[in-house]
Scaffold this motif. Structure first.
Motif, PDB file in Angstrom:
ATOM      1  N   ARG A 184    -100.608  -3.533 -44.236  1.00  0.00           N
ATOM      2  CA  ARG A 184    -100.171  -4.029 -45.567  1.00  0.00           C
ATOM      3  C   ARG A 184     -99.291  -3.386 -46.267  1.00  0.00           C
ATOM      4  O   ARG A 184     -97.967  -3.376 -47.035  1.00  0.00           O
ATOM      5  N   ARG A 185    -100.184  -2.330 -47.090  1.00  0.00           N
ATOM      6  CA  ARG A 185     -98.760  -1.489 -47.025  1.00  0.00           C
ATOM      7  C   ARG A 185     -98.735  -0.739 -47.148  1.00  0.00           C
ATOM      8  O   ARG A 185     -97.751  -0.521 -48.365  1.00  0.00           O
ATOM      9  N   THR A 186     -98.107   0.041 -45.864  1.00  0.00           N
ATOM     10  CA  THR A 186     -97.243   0.779 -45.264  1.00  0.00           C
ATOM     11  C   THR A 186     -96.151   1.001 -44.928  1.00  0.00           C
ATOM     12  O   THR A 186     -95.250   1.015 -44.728  1.00  0.00           O
ATOM     13  N   GLY A 187     -96.180  -0.760 -44.135  1.00  0.00           N
ATOM     14  CA  GLY A 187     -96.073  -1.005 -43.443  1.00  0.00           C
ATOM     15  C   GLY A 187     -95.952  -0.098 -41.389  1.00  0.00           C
ATOM     16  O   GLY A 187     -94.887  -0.671 -40.293  1.00  0.00           O
ATOM     17  N   ALA A 188     -96.603   0.542 -41.962  1.00  0.00           N
ATOM     18  CA  ALA A 188     -96.319   1.506 -39.904  1.00  0.00           C
ATOM     19  C   ALA A 188     -97.557   0.439 -39.000  1.00  0.00           C
ATOM     20  O   ALA A 188     -97.997  -0.615 -39.332  1.00  0.00           O
ATOM     21  N   ALA A 189     -97.422   0.257 -38.115  1.00  0.00           N
ATOM     22  CA  ALA A 189     -97.687  -0.149 -37.045  1.00  0.00           C
ATOM     23  C   ALA A 189     -99.500   0.274 -36.826  1.00  0.00           C
ATOM     24  O   ALA A 189     -99.438   1.052 -37.039  1.00  0.00           O
ATOM     25  N   VAL A 190    -100.534  -0.084 -36.858  1.00  0.00           N
ATOM     26  CA  VAL A 190    -102.095   0.504 -37.146  1.00  0.00           C
ATOM     27  C   VAL A 190    -102.819  -0.328 -35.122  1.00  0.00           C
ATOM     28  O   VAL A 190    -102.518  -1.306 -34.439  1.00  0.00           O
ATOM     29  N   GLN A 191    -103.519   1.019 -35.256  1.00  0.00           N
ATOM     30  CA  GLN A 191    -104.281   0.397 -34.108  1.00  0.00           C
ATOM     31  C   GLN A 191    -105.864   0.709 -34.402  1.00  0.00           C
ATOM     32  O   GLN A 191    -106.418   1.712 -35.306  1.00  0.00           O
TER      33      GLN A 191
ATOM     34  N   ILE B 213     -97.844  -8.053 -39.402  1.00  0.00           N
ATOM     35  CA  ILE B 213     -97.806  -6.514 -39.252  1.00  0.00           C
ATOM     36  C   ILE B 213     -98.292  -6.455 -37.821  1.00  0.00           C
ATOM     37  O   ILE B 213     -99.125  -7.117 -36.837  1.00  0.00           O
ATOM     38  N   ASP B 214     -97.736  -4.834 -36.976  1.00  0.00           N
ATOM     39  CA  ASP B 214     -97.931  -4.504 -35.773  1.00  0.00           C
ATOM     40  C   ASP B 214     -99.006  -4.095 -35.450  1.00  0.00           C
ATOM     41  O   ASP B 214     -99.639  -2.875 -36.294  1.00  0.00           O
ATOM     42  N   ALA B 215    -100.246  -4.779 -35.205  1.00  0.00           N
ATOM     43  CA  ALA B 215    -102.266  -4.583 -35.416  1.00  0.00           C
ATOM     44  C   ALA B 215    -102.376  -4.707 -33.718  1.00  0.00           C
ATOM     45  O   ALA B 215    -102.061  -6.145 -33.177  1.00  0.00           O
ATOM     46  N   GLY B 216    -102.461  -3.529 -33.326  1.00  0.00           N
ATOM     47  CA  GLY B 216    -103.264  -3.559 -31.845  1.00  0.00           C
ATOM     48  C   GLY B 216    -104.654  -3.110 -31.794  1.00  0.00           C
ATOM     49  O   GLY B 216    -105.202  -2.954 -32.781  1.00  0.00           O
ATOM     50  N   SER B 217    -104.980  -2.563 -30.485  1.00  0.00           N
ATOM     51  CA  SER B 217    -106.654  -1.983 -30.419  1.00  0.00           C
ATOM     52  C   SER B 217    -106.436  -0.894 -29.063  1.00  0.00           C
ATOM     53  O   SER B 217    -105.336  -1.235 -28.309  1.00  0.00           O
ATOM     54  N   ASP B 218    -107.172  -0.686 -29.107  1.00  0.00           N
ATOM     55  CA  ASP B 218    -107.324   0.115 -27.371  1.00  0.00           C
ATOM     56  C   ASP B 218    -109.378   0.139 -27.506  1.00  0.00           C
ATOM     57  O   ASP B 218    -110.285  -0.337 -27.974  1.00  0.00           O
ATOM     58  N   VAL B 219    -109.452   0.420 -26.161  1.00  0.00           N
ATOM     59  CA  VAL B 219    -110.464  -0.478 -25.760  1.00  0.00           C
ATOM     60  C   VAL B 219    -111.117   0.714 -24.678  1.00  0.00           C
ATOM     61  O   VAL B 219    -110.118   0.993 -23.385  1.00  0.00           O
ATOM     62  N   TYR B 220    -112.592   1.090 -24.108  1.00  0.00           N
ATOM     63  CA  TYR B 220    -112.745   1.256 -23.056  1.00  0.00           C
ATOM     64  C   TYR B 220    -114.031   0.192 -22.392  1.00  0.00           C
ATOM     65  O   TYR B 220    -114.771  -0.239 -22.801  1.00  0.00           O
ATOM     66  N   PRO B 221    -114.376   0.622 -21.020  1.00  0.00           N
ATOM     67  CA  PRO B 221    -114.577  -0.576 -19.832  1.00  0.00           C
ATOM     68  C   PRO B 221    -116.054  -0.101 -20.234  1.00  0.00           C
ATOM     69  O   PRO B 221    -116.951  -0.446 -18.921  1.00  0.00           O
ATOM     70  N   TYR B 222    -116.730  -0.130 -21.008  1.00  0.00           N
ATOM     71  CA  TYR B 222    -118.012   0.497 -21.180  1.00  0.00           C
ATOM     72  C   TYR B 222    -119.216  -0.125 -22.909  1.00  0.00           C
ATOM     73  O   TYR B 222    -118.377  -0.185 -23.031  1.00  0.00           O
ATOM     74  N   LEU B 223    -120.375  -0.285 -21.844  1.00  0.00           N
ATOM     75  CA  LEU B 223    -121.379  -0.859 -23.627  1.00  0.00           C
ATOM     76  C   LEU B 223    -121.928   0.304 -23.873  1.00  0.00           C
ATOM     77  O   LEU B 223    -121.854   0.209 -25.562  1.00  0.00           O
ATOM     78  N   ALA B 224    -121.801   1.585 -23.812  1.00  0.00           N
ATOM     79  CA  ALA B 224    -122.514   2.974 -25.129  1.00  0.00           C
ATOM     80  C   ALA B 224    -121.046   3.489 -24.808  1.00  0.00           C
ATOM     81  O   ALA B 224    -120.303   4.286 -24.833  1.00  0.00           O
ATOM     82  N   GLY B 225    -121.697   4.076 -26.589  1.00  0.00           N
ATOM     83  CA  GLY B 225    -120.952   5.338 -26.646  1.00  0.00           C
ATOM     84  C   GLY B 225    -120.909   6.689 -26.631  1.00  0.00           C
ATOM     85  O   GLY B 225    -122.489   6.556 -26.497  1.00  0.00           O
TER      86      GLY B 225
END
Length: 555
Positions: free
Chosen positions: A250-257, A287-299
């Motif tokens: 919001r403050r910078t205008g950058a896309a965020v993930q 705001i160009d906002a998104g995510s990434d994810v992996y398909p497991y329940l443990a980190g």
């Protein structure tokens, strides 16, 4: 079709009879894919091509898709030390994005070269490798010289920027140091880094203020590049951390993930419904906002990430002295009980019984690998305190201990996977001999369990999230679609058989159902086996990416 098939007289490869899932998200179709050199020259109706093909690959009963883009990789050094990249090729991955979680191998300054290595290698591994570069150009030149089997692009980590300027100093950077970090970030982005990443649980990145982060991400916004954040807290302070990440956009205008979008600890499960709503609201605000994810329940990460960040100030030697000091040790244990503001206290949120030892260096402690901290502590002494046991183990191993944390909810995972703005990444770590299964199984697991077996995703949507969507967000041209003019980075897989059988107990099992993988029109995997051909390229943001490929090496 893109052009009359009879206008193309001869090609190098005809991929015939497959179901083409082109990466756009559109419905699959039967089509033939025509390849000449390192490019796709056409995609035509079955049997329409009447010219001459140097080779014909029968894809009947298989899906033909763009090569997968691993949005979240930690192969920065592995691709130099082990450029064959078999763990990723066997999954259908043709492009890896490194420099995630605030940890990159650039920039490097001579003053803090040792500190930069100390910061990165616990996560990236390959501590014996010589670092003979200082910037993005130098690093990518070293990768090119190694002739990787997959394509490579890099983020630049905010933790690495801080380390390059002030080492493990926990203090507020001076105006001169902040200016130096901004200049290094701007230079990296000019050299084609795909964006900036943060790892706000890893010292020294964890010492960064919100203002410092925004000042650096301003440079990403000016370049049209992405900001990806491993947030400060994925536990009790999860929603505050989401809000902080979105405020940077919001403050910078950058896309965020949001990197590896998840919430940990049973008392926090369900909060992804709110975080996803926050992302949607941010997008509604522009705001160009998104995510990434992996398909497991443990980190999986380093055990030192369980420590409060003050305990890591000054680097490894200072940390080890603190762990041995009774007063400092008592302070650490008190923080595990009482918590600290803006700190991801995994000990409190998931407990010692859900934190497993996955890697140690010494022979005498190998029997601990695969055990929870609670169980490992009890195996050495029934009366031992797990916290003291872990601190003693970190001292004995010079801090080189890794873990796997069972922390997440299947329902939360499925919600994040289904969100349209989500991309997929492995977050695979190559440090240590017993990795998280995501290193070997991420992409086939998605296609098998979450597409075919449970219908959580359509095939077309899953492929889009693995290909064109990350390529677009990263500003990488020429990859991610099965279309004329695109690089012939392709994967041919059997949708009825594809699976990622790697488990926590047997994490290095190879995927099944991934038959052929092409990188730049060359077979990197054929009939399920790596060929030794290494035709990967180094990629840069918003550049044609035409001239970064060395002559393919065949081993």
């Amino acid at each position: 079709m893109s052009r009359a098939a009879d206008a193309i007289a001869d090609i190098d490869l005809l991929i015939r009879g497959g179901r083409v899932v082109d990466g756009t998200g559109n419905s699959w179709r039967y089509a033939d894919v025509l390849v000449r050199g390192d490019r796709i020259v056409d995609v035509v109706a079955p049997g329409q091509f009447l010219g001459t093909a140097g080779e014909v690959l029968d894809a009947t009963g298989h899906v033909v898709a763009p090569g997968f883009v691993d949005m979240h990789s930690h192969s920065d050094l592995a691709l130099i030390a082990e450029p064959g990249a078999h763990q990723k090729l066997r999954q259908g991955v043709t492009t890896e994005i490194v420099g995630n979680c605030g940890i990159s191998v650039v920039p490097i300054t001579e003053q803090f070269r040792a500190e930069s290595r100390q910061y990165a290698t616990p996560v990236l591994g390959f501590g014996e490798l010589d670092w003979d570069w200082s910037d993005v150009d130098g690093y990518l030149a070293r990768v090119t010289a190694a002739r990787p089997a997959v394509n490579v692009a890099t983020f630049v980590g905010l933790g690495s920027l801080r380390c390059a300027v002030s080492g493990f100093d926990a203090g507020i950077p001076s105006p001169q140091q902040r200016r130096a970090m901004v200049d290094l970030a701007a230079a990296a982005l000019r050299q084609g880094a795909v964006g900036l990443s943060s790892g706000l649980v890893y010292a020294p990145g964890s010492y960064s203020s919100h203002e410092e982060i925004c000042e650096l991400v301003d440079e990403a916004a000016r370049a049209g590049a992405l900001y990806s954040s491993h947030m400060r807290d994925q536990g009790d302070g999860f929603l505050d951390s989401v809000a902080e990440t979105l405020d940077v956009g919001r403050r910078t205008g950058a896309a965020v993930q949001i990197a590896h979008h998840k919430v940990v600890g049973g008392r926090n499960w369900g909060k992804v419904s709110q975080s996803l709503a926050m992302l949607r609201q941010a997008r509604a605000e522009g705001i160009d906002a998104g995510s990434d994810v992996y398909p497991y329940l443990a980190g999986s990460t380093t055990m030192t990430a369980l420590l409060p960040d003050w305990a890591l100030a000054g680097g490894l030697s200072a940390m080890l002295l603190r762990l041995a000091d009774p007063a400092e040790r008592a302070r650490i244990k008190a923080d595990w009980i009482n918590g600290r503001p803006q700190w991801d206290n995994r000990v409190a949120s998931i407990g010692w019984e859900n934190i497993y030892i996955s890697h140690v260096l010494t022979v005498g402690n190998q029997d601990l690998v695969g055990r929870s901290v609670a169980a490992a502590s009890a195996s050495r002494s029934e009366s031992a305190d797990p916290g003291d046991f872990l601190l003693d183990l970190l001292i004995a191993e010079d801090g080189a201990v890794s873990n796997i944390q069972v922390a997440c909810s299947e329902e939360d995972l499925r919600q994040v996977m289904q969100e349209p703005s989500t991309c997929f990444g492995s977050d695979g770590l190559l440090a240590g001999g017993r990795p998280h299964p995501r290193l070997h199984g991420t992409f086939p697991r998605i296609l098998g369990e979450y597409v075919r077996d449970t219908d959580i995703l359509t095939l077309e949507d899953a492929v889009r999230k693995m290909t064109s969507q990350p390529a677009r967000r990263l500003g990488l041209t020429g990859i991610g679609l099965v279309e004329p003019g695109y690089h012939a980075d392709l994967v041919v897989f059997d949708p009825a058989e594809v699976a990622g059988p790697a488990t926590y107990d047997d994490p290095t099992q190879d995927p099944v159902g991934i038959r052929d993988v092409l990188v730049s029109g060359r077979f990197a995997v054929r009939d399920g086996q790596p060929t030794g051909i290494r035709a990967g390229r180094t990629l840069r943001r918003h550049q044609p990416n035409l001239d970064q490929r060395p002559t393919a090496l065949e081993t």
